[in-house]
Design an enzyme around this catalytic site. Structure first.
Site, PDB file in Angstrom:
ATOM      1  N   ASP A  87      43.032  27.776  24.192  1.00  0.00           N
ATOM      2  CA  ASP A  87      43.439  29.143  23.876  1.00  0.00           C
ATOM      3  C   ASP A  87      44.198  29.712  25.076  1.00  0.00           C
ATOM      4  OD1 ASP A  87      43.379  31.533  22.132  1.00  0.00           O
ATOM      5  OD2 ASP A  87      42.209  32.396  23.756  1.00  0.00           O
ATOM      6  N   GLU A 127      45.930  33.580  26.746  1.00  0.00           N
ATOM      7  CA  GLU A 127      46.171  35.024  26.691  1.00  0.00           C
ATOM      8  C   GLU A 127      47.546  35.272  27.298  1.00  0.00           C
ATOM      9  OE1 GLU A 127      44.278  36.947  25.045  1.00  0.00           O
ATOM     10  OE2 GLU A 127      42.575  35.579  24.826  1.00  0.00           O
ATOM     11  N   GLU A 184      49.434  47.537  25.755  1.00  0.00           N
ATOM     12  CA  GLU A 184      48.911  46.976  24.506  1.00  0.00           C
ATOM     13  C   GLU A 184      48.231  45.634  24.743  1.00  0.00           C
ATOM     14  OE1 GLU A 184      51.970  47.916  25.059  1.00  0.00           O
ATOM     15  OE2 GLU A 184      52.415  49.598  23.711  1.00  0.00           O
ATOM     16  N   HIS A 213      39.176  39.658  24.392  1.00  0.00           N
ATOM     17  CA  HIS A 213      39.615  38.281  24.287  1.00  0.00           C
ATOM     18  C   HIS A 213      39.551  37.626  25.662  1.00  0.00           C
ATOM     19  CE1 HIS A 213      41.434  38.189  20.158  1.00  0.00           C
ATOM     20  NE2 HIS A 213      41.271  39.493  20.336  1.00  0.00           N
ATOM     21  N   ASP A 232      36.918  32.109  24.110  1.00  0.00           N
ATOM     22  CA  ASP A 232      37.448  31.888  22.767  1.00  0.00           C
ATOM     23  C   ASP A 232      37.554  30.399  22.445  1.00  0.00           C
ATOM     24  OD1 ASP A 232      37.584  34.593  22.601  1.00  0.00           O
ATOM     25  OD2 ASP A 232      39.744  34.725  22.308  1.00  0.00           O
TER      26      ASP A 232
END
Length: 243
Positions: free
Chosen positions: A7, A9, A52, A151, A156
């Site tokens: 995963d 980010e 965001e 997250h 994750d």
């Protein structure tokens, strides 16, 4: 058979418009079972973090400023995933386009998209019309994600490994995804002589707090209190915790 559950980010949605990876988390499966080997690194994106994106993963400019750039950790990442291990990714198209953009920028060969197993596509075929986000699949397969308030790439990946095994019909009760204390936790540095990545990872700037409510904690304490002084629960309480 070796597989890597992975995963990332990022700072946004599109590497073609300047978005970058800020965290990579991955863990190794051998014959669908976790080995305890992991790869984890925070990355300086060499740009500011949009609000965001910060609200999704909590990784801000101050925290990432002293972290390595991708080019510094690229070789360790490529060595960890290997040349032919399948990559297990939720919404693989997203992560693969970012990883390939970073690899290309750092002068490494890109990865074919066909190398990835997309658990989102697996879930959509198995549960058409249902919610198939990672959180939704954790609820469906009763995978405990109570520590996931933001997250985080490695967390994750650990959750996704359990979801992936459940999608394959091979989830085992009591499966533990973490290796021995200190084993396999990495920030882009190889462990000497073991083949494992063993450098400690940095703490998150905003901890992923448990979701236990005060009312639930009080109810549990009342329940344990009824068991008396010899209650087994009391052996495992943190020091100073109420019964």
């Amino acid at each position: 058979m070796r597989e890597i559950v992975l995963d990332t980010e990022t700072t946004g949605f599109d590497p073609e418009t300047g978005d970058r990876i800020v965290e990579i988390g991955a863990l190794e499966l051998m014959n669908h079972l976790p080995t305890g080997r992991t790869f984890h690194v925070y990355i300086n994106p060499e740009r500011s973090m949009p609000q965001e994106a910060f609200e999704v993963h909590g990784l801000g400019d101050d925290f990432l400023r002293d972290k390595p750039v991708f080019a510094t950790v690229a070789r360790d990442f490529v060595e960890f995933i290997g040349e032919d291990s399948r990559l297990v990714i939720h919404n693989a198209q997203f992560d693969m386009k970012f990883l390939n953009a970073e690899l290309r920028r750092a002068g490494h060969a890109v990865m074919p998209y066909g190398r990835a197993i997309d658990t989102l596509e697996l879930a959509r075929r198995m549960f058409p019309g249902a919610q198939n986000s990672l959180d939704a699949l954790c609820r469906r397969f009763r995978v405990d994600n109570s520590n996931r308030t933001l997250h985080g790439a490695l967390l994750d990946s650990e959750l996704l490994a359990e979801v992936y095994l459940a999608l394959r019909g091979g989830r085992q009760p009591g499966l533990v995804l973490e290796g021995p204390a200190g084993a396999g936790q990495a920030q882009g540095t190889a462990g000497a002589g073991t083949g494992a990545l063993a450098a400690p990872r940095s703490p998150r700037p905003r901890p992923l707090a448990p979701r236990l409510t005060e009312a639930e904690a009080e109810a549990h304490a009342a329940f344990v209190g009824k068991m008396g002084e010899k209650a087994l629960w009391l052996r495992y309480q943190p020091a100073g915790a109420a019964a």
